[in-house]
Design a protein around this motif. Structure first.
Motif, short mmCIF file in Angstrom:
data_model
loop_
_atom_site.label_atom_id
_atom_site.label_comp_id
_atom_site.label_asym_id
_atom_site.label_seq_id
_atom_site.Cartn_x
_atom_site.Cartn_y
_atom_site.Cartn_z
N TYR A 127 34.98 44.66 36.76
CA TYR A 127 35.35 43.24 36.64
C TYR A 127 36.04 42.90 35.32
O TYR A 127 35.94 41.78 34.81
N GLU A 153 40.41 47.62 37.10
CA GLU A 153 40.13 46.19 36.97
C GLU A 153 40.21 45.70 35.52
O GLU A 153 39.95 44.52 35.27
N TRP A 278 38.69 39.84 34.57
CA TRP A 278 39.46 39.93 35.81
C TRP A 278 38.84 39.06 36.90
O TRP A 278 39.54 38.31 37.57
N LEU A 279 37.53 39.16 37.06
CA LEU A 279 36.81 38.24 37.93
C LEU A 279 35.67 37.61 37.15
O LEU A 279 35.03 38.27 36.34
N ALA A 281 32.08 36.66 37.31
CA ALA A 281 30.94 37.07 38.13
C ALA A 281 29.65 36.53 37.52
O ALA A 281 29.50 36.47 36.30
N VAL A 310 29.13 40.58 44.76
CA VAL A 310 29.62 41.70 43.94
C VAL A 310 29.71 42.92 44.84
O VAL A 310 29.20 42.93 45.96
N CYS A 344 31.02 36.63 42.97
CA CYS A 344 32.31 36.56 42.27
C CYS A 344 33.00 35.26 42.69
O CYS A 344 33.16 34.99 43.88
#
Length: 370
Positions: A127, A153, A278-279, A281, A310, A344
């Protein structure tokens, strides 16, 4: 898209180089290697292809063992199967959610007693955040086992001042449509070993021998990136710092708005590096709230907002049900817990404040109703 992509695409069309050869590919490789600080790079059709050829460089073959992070997408491990090798899955540690040095050491001890060490270790930077590479490399170097750093990622993230993806023997990036920057589909293999990268170029173009006629002495693959897509990548790379900052800003808004809710705990940023986020979470702690992750996902879906759990750990996948798994501690599996409680959130670089507010309001409503 940044807008710069059209210039490079036009150049590819104007010069009639739309195949997997051309200046955009050459420059894209140079620009990526300069950005991350490696001696070289090879542009490929996907991050999966990059992992596959990295395993091939390390002579991973039938019956060999490869240790791999469990909390990741299946693309991290599928290339192990391509080579006929056997994946062994390693749990996450709770701070970064990435590969646990503690579990890794346990796996090495186990197989050392069995008299069979792995040929490679695939470490996934989840992530957008780097794993604790110093500890991992210390363990792997002790056993003289090379590391492939799956940074699909985490392009744009850093570990102790170094670019994510540059700490292992080989590093890989993905430019799939959902990544920090995209070529629609594509990947990159980076390394300090220029000779190894030349072998990758040879394999990735069907292993064609340097002869006037079509001659092939070794098995090859159709893995090169097209010149058109490399042009898109060049345009994207010009704005990568803006993309990372945008993702980090998205995280900051979510964190400021939701972290006060009982039970919500965001994926933390380790002190040793800078995440690309990137994400965004988070987990929902069942000891602190009656709200379940599934309830939040259902509520988001009812508002036409896409949220996701996830990654389902690979050791829980039917494909790998017979493979060994080493948890972080005897108390339980960290990756299992993250899968059960993790979510996410929408994290695109182009999200507006109003769109993020829709997500926030929806989640707050779920918590206020419970």
């Amino acid at each position: 898209m940044s807008g710069f992509e059209q210039d490079y695409i036009k150049e590819a069309f104007d010069t009639n180089w739309i195949a997997p050869i051309g200046k955009n590919i050459d420059y894209f490789e140079q620009e990526i290697s300069q950005f991350v600080g490696t001696r070289g790079a090879v542009a490929l059709s996907s991050g999966t292809a990059a992992i596959h050829l990295a395993l091939k460089l390390l002579n991973v073959g039938r019956g060999d063992l490869v240790f791999c992070s469990s909390l990741t997408f299946v693309a991290s491990a599928n290339p192990i199967l391509y080579q006929g090798a056997e994946p062994v899955f390693i749990d996450s540690e709770p701070i970064t959610w990435n590969l646990s040095p503690q579990a890794l050491e346990q796996a090495f001890h186990y197989f050392e007693k069995e008299g069979k060490l792995p040929k490679a270790v695939i470490v996934v930077n989840l992530y957008g955040q780097s794993a604790d590479m110093s500890k991992i490399l210390d363990i792997c170097n002790h056993y003289n086992v090379p590391v492939i750093e799956d940074a699909a990622e985490s392009l744009g993230a850093t570990y102790k001042g170094k670019a994510s993806g540059t700490l292992g023997k080989y590093g890989i990036y993905s430019f799939n449509g959902n990544k920090i920057i995209t070529t629609s589909g594509g990947g990159m293999l980076v390394s300090e070993d220029i000779e190894a990268l030349e072998r990758v170029r040879y394999w990735a173009t069907q292993a064609r021998d340097p002869a006037r006629y079509y001659q092939h002495s070794r098995i090859g693959f159709n893995y090169r990136l097209s010149n058109v897509l490399a042009g898109i990548g060049r345009g994207q790379l010009r704005v990568i710092n803006e993309r990372v900052n945008a993702r980090r800003n998205v995280f900051d808004i979510y964190n400021n708005e939701l972290s006060s809710l009982d039970g919500i705990e965001f994926m933390s940023e380790a002190a040793f590096g800078r995440s690309s986020r990137w994400l965004t979470a988070l987990t929902i702690n069942p000891k602190k709230t009656s709200v379940k992750a599934e309830q939040v996902l259902d509520a988001l879906e009812s508002e036409n907002i896409e949220g996701r759990p996830v990654w389902k750990p690979l050791h829980l996948q039917p494909l790998f049900k017979k493979n060994l798994y080493f948890p972080h501690s005897p108390e339980g599996s960290v990756s299992d817990q993250l899968f059960q409680s993790g979510i996410c959130l929408p994290s695109g670089s182009n999200l507006t404040v109003e769109e993020i507010s829709r997500v926030v309001d929806c989640i707050k409503e779920v918590f206020h109703e419970c």
